[in-house]
Scaffold this motif. Sequence first.
Motif, PDB file in Angstrom:
ATOM      1  N   HIS A   1      -4.783  -0.748 -12.461  1.00 34.48           N
ATOM      2  CA  HIS A   1      -5.470   0.217 -13.544  1.00 34.48           C
ATOM      3  C   HIS A   1      -5.832  -0.138 -14.785  1.00 34.48           C
ATOM      4  N   GLY A   2      -4.058  -0.099 -14.997  1.00 35.61           N
ATOM      5  CA  GLY A   2      -3.502  -0.375 -16.297  1.00 35.61           C
ATOM      6  C   GLY A   2      -4.241  -1.308 -17.273  1.00 35.61           C
TER       7      GLY A   2
ATOM      8  N   SER B   1       1.430  -1.534   0.081  1.00 36.93           N
ATOM      9  CA  SER B   1      -0.257   0.300   0.040  1.00 36.93           C
ATOM     10  C   SER B   1       1.078   1.453   0.235  1.00 36.93           C
ATOM     11  N   ALA B   2       1.529   1.274   0.661  1.00 38.94           N
ATOM     12  CA  ALA B   2       2.557   2.242   0.769  1.00 38.94           C
ATOM     13  C   ALA B   2       3.231   2.471  -0.004  1.00 38.94           C
TER      14      ALA B   2
ATOM     15  N   GLN C   1       0.471   3.835  -7.057  1.00 33.35           N
ATOM     16  CA  GLN C   1       0.727   3.794  -8.662  1.00 33.35           C
ATOM     17  C   GLN C   1      -0.123   3.123  -9.220  1.00 33.35           C
ATOM     18  N   LEU C   2       0.107   1.356  -8.399  1.00 29.93           N
ATOM     19  CA  LEU C   2      -1.101   0.550  -9.856  1.00 29.93           C
ATOM     20  C   LEU C   2      -2.441   0.480  -9.954  1.00 29.93           C
ATOM     21  N   PHE C   3      -2.575   0.870  -8.586  1.00 32.57           N
ATOM     22  CA  PHE C   3      -3.998   0.544  -8.527  1.00 32.57           C
ATOM     23  C   PHE C   3      -5.244   2.303  -8.460  1.00 32.57           C
TER      24      PHE C   3
ATOM     25  N   HIS D   1      -1.984  12.517 -10.514  1.00 33.05           N
ATOM     26  CA  HIS D   1      -0.653  12.770 -10.703  1.00 33.05           C
ATOM     27  C   HIS D   1       0.268  13.847  -9.230  1.00 33.05           C
ATOM     28  N   ASP D   2      -0.563  13.384  -8.303  1.00 33.89           N
ATOM     29  CA  ASP D   2      -0.458  13.328  -6.989  1.00 33.89           C
ATOM     30  C   ASP D   2      -0.294  12.625  -6.464  1.00 33.89           C
ATOM     31  N   PRO D   3       1.365  12.246  -5.448  1.00 44.03           N
ATOM     32  CA  PRO D   3       1.323  10.887  -5.505  1.00 44.03           C
ATOM     33  C   PRO D   3       0.915  10.844  -3.628  1.00 44.03           C
ATOM     34  N   LEU D   4       0.625  11.908  -3.010  1.00 41.37           N
ATOM     35  CA  LEU D   4       0.161  12.112  -1.758  1.00 41.37           C
ATOM     36  C   LEU D   4      -1.507  10.848  -1.794  1.00 41.37           C
ATOM     37  N   SER D   5      -2.158  12.111  -2.917  1.00 39.49           N
ATOM     38  CA  SER D   5      -3.973  11.769  -2.847  1.00 39.49           C
ATOM     39  C   SER D   5      -3.898  10.317  -3.318  1.00 39.49           C
ATOM     40  N   GLY D   6      -2.902   9.658  -3.618  1.00 40.08           N
ATOM     41  CA  GLY D   6      -2.613   8.288  -4.554  1.00 40.08           C
ATOM     42  C   GLY D   6      -2.332   7.871  -3.237  1.00 40.08           C
ATOM     43  N   THR D   7      -1.323   7.531  -2.319  1.00 43.49           N
ATOM     44  CA  THR D   7      -1.175   6.939  -1.064  1.00 43.49           C
ATOM     45  C   THR D   7      -2.456   7.010  -0.341  1.00 43.49           C
TER      46      THR D   7
END
Length: 430
Positions: free
Chosen positions: A114-115, A42-43, A48-50, A54-60
């Motif tokens: 996701h891709g 998760s961390a 990135q994968l699911f 554009h914001d890494p913090l939002s994805g985390t």
Amino acid sequence: MTQAPPTAAARPARKDLVKAFVASLSGTSLEWYDFAAYSAASALVFGQLFFPSHDPLSGTLLAFSTYAVGYVSRPLGGFVFGRLGDVLGRKQVLVITLLLTGISTVLIGLLPTHGQVGALGAVLLVVLRFAQGVGIGGEWGGAVLLSSEFGSDRHRGFWASAAQIGPPAGNLLANGVLAALATLLTQEQFLSWGWRVAFLLSAVLVLFGLWIRVKLEETPVFKELRDRGEQAGAPVREVFTREPRALVAGILSRVGPDVLYALFTVFVLTYATQQLGMPKSWAVTGVMLGSALQLVLMPLAGALSDRLGRRRVYTAGAVGAGVWPFVFFPLVAGGSAPMLVAGVVIGLVWHALMYGPQAAFVSEQFSTALRSTGSSLAYTLAGVIGGALAPLLFTSLFASFGTWVAPACYLAAACAVTLVGLAMGRTAAP
């Protein structure tokens, strides 16, 4: 109603006690390997994968949201399997929970990203994470009783700690596998397929755990309870109506350790890489070294609680844990890798002082006929309050206030809640 412990004649031989200890330790280690692999992923990669952004913090943040699902689903496992543990027995439940968690983890390793399939990948990830949580929710209460009910009351703290060693052992193994993969593979290879290996390995581990547990006998305490026909008819309802104070004490006592563990095994990975600009390998190294030390410290803390009392040892850990983040964050602010590793290790030392005696403390709150249900409910409900939201809140608080002080205060408050639970609970075995 409190039940008498097994008679001297009914007590198992030491080899059976050791076998129960190994079964409890190996099973929880394997299940927490599955859980820890997800937590680390998760961390490191799931954002990135699911949950691409554009914001890494939002994805985390989104990845940590699925991390929380595994905690939110635990009460369902606690309700269902805790009840079955008091009705059918401890052993049968532990075989089912091991299968549920293991199969879910293997399937995570096979998921399209996701891709490949868009949002469907994230949906399936959440579903499997939910199933993982249900299995873990039913595992803990039974694993604690499996080892502790084979032993004597005088050494319950030590024998019950078998289930507690599972999280650091699983965490050590999962992070070790992920770290090795990240080192041996390129970033592209790791993101493409390397992370899946850690999840697929769970199939081998689950088969080993099943081999251990299927061969084990039922606990002598439950056998006597069953022979007398004194199992609870509606254990979930009886816990809430007859032993509510015990349930509240068990829940509150667990909040601090869960929040502390989330800080030093999950949030620290993101903080070190995104805030301090350090390679993730240093944060993983700290977690691994701390987890390795916990393998020794947890049974020692459990044994120490047999001599000094659960509350005294547990309280020392809670106080230390509440103070440590105010030392840790300034310590690592300069980006020193050795300081980061040392700070994580010390944080997990405080966790071991709480977690070692925790199994005995929580199980001792409940009468024998309700012990599986009560312990499972306390464990899982506390997970929702503490562990489920902790990584998300740590990340959100830091993003909102832009300082480590807010996360540190959050952990201090969680440890204060634990102290309230310890004050409410009883320390004498039922």
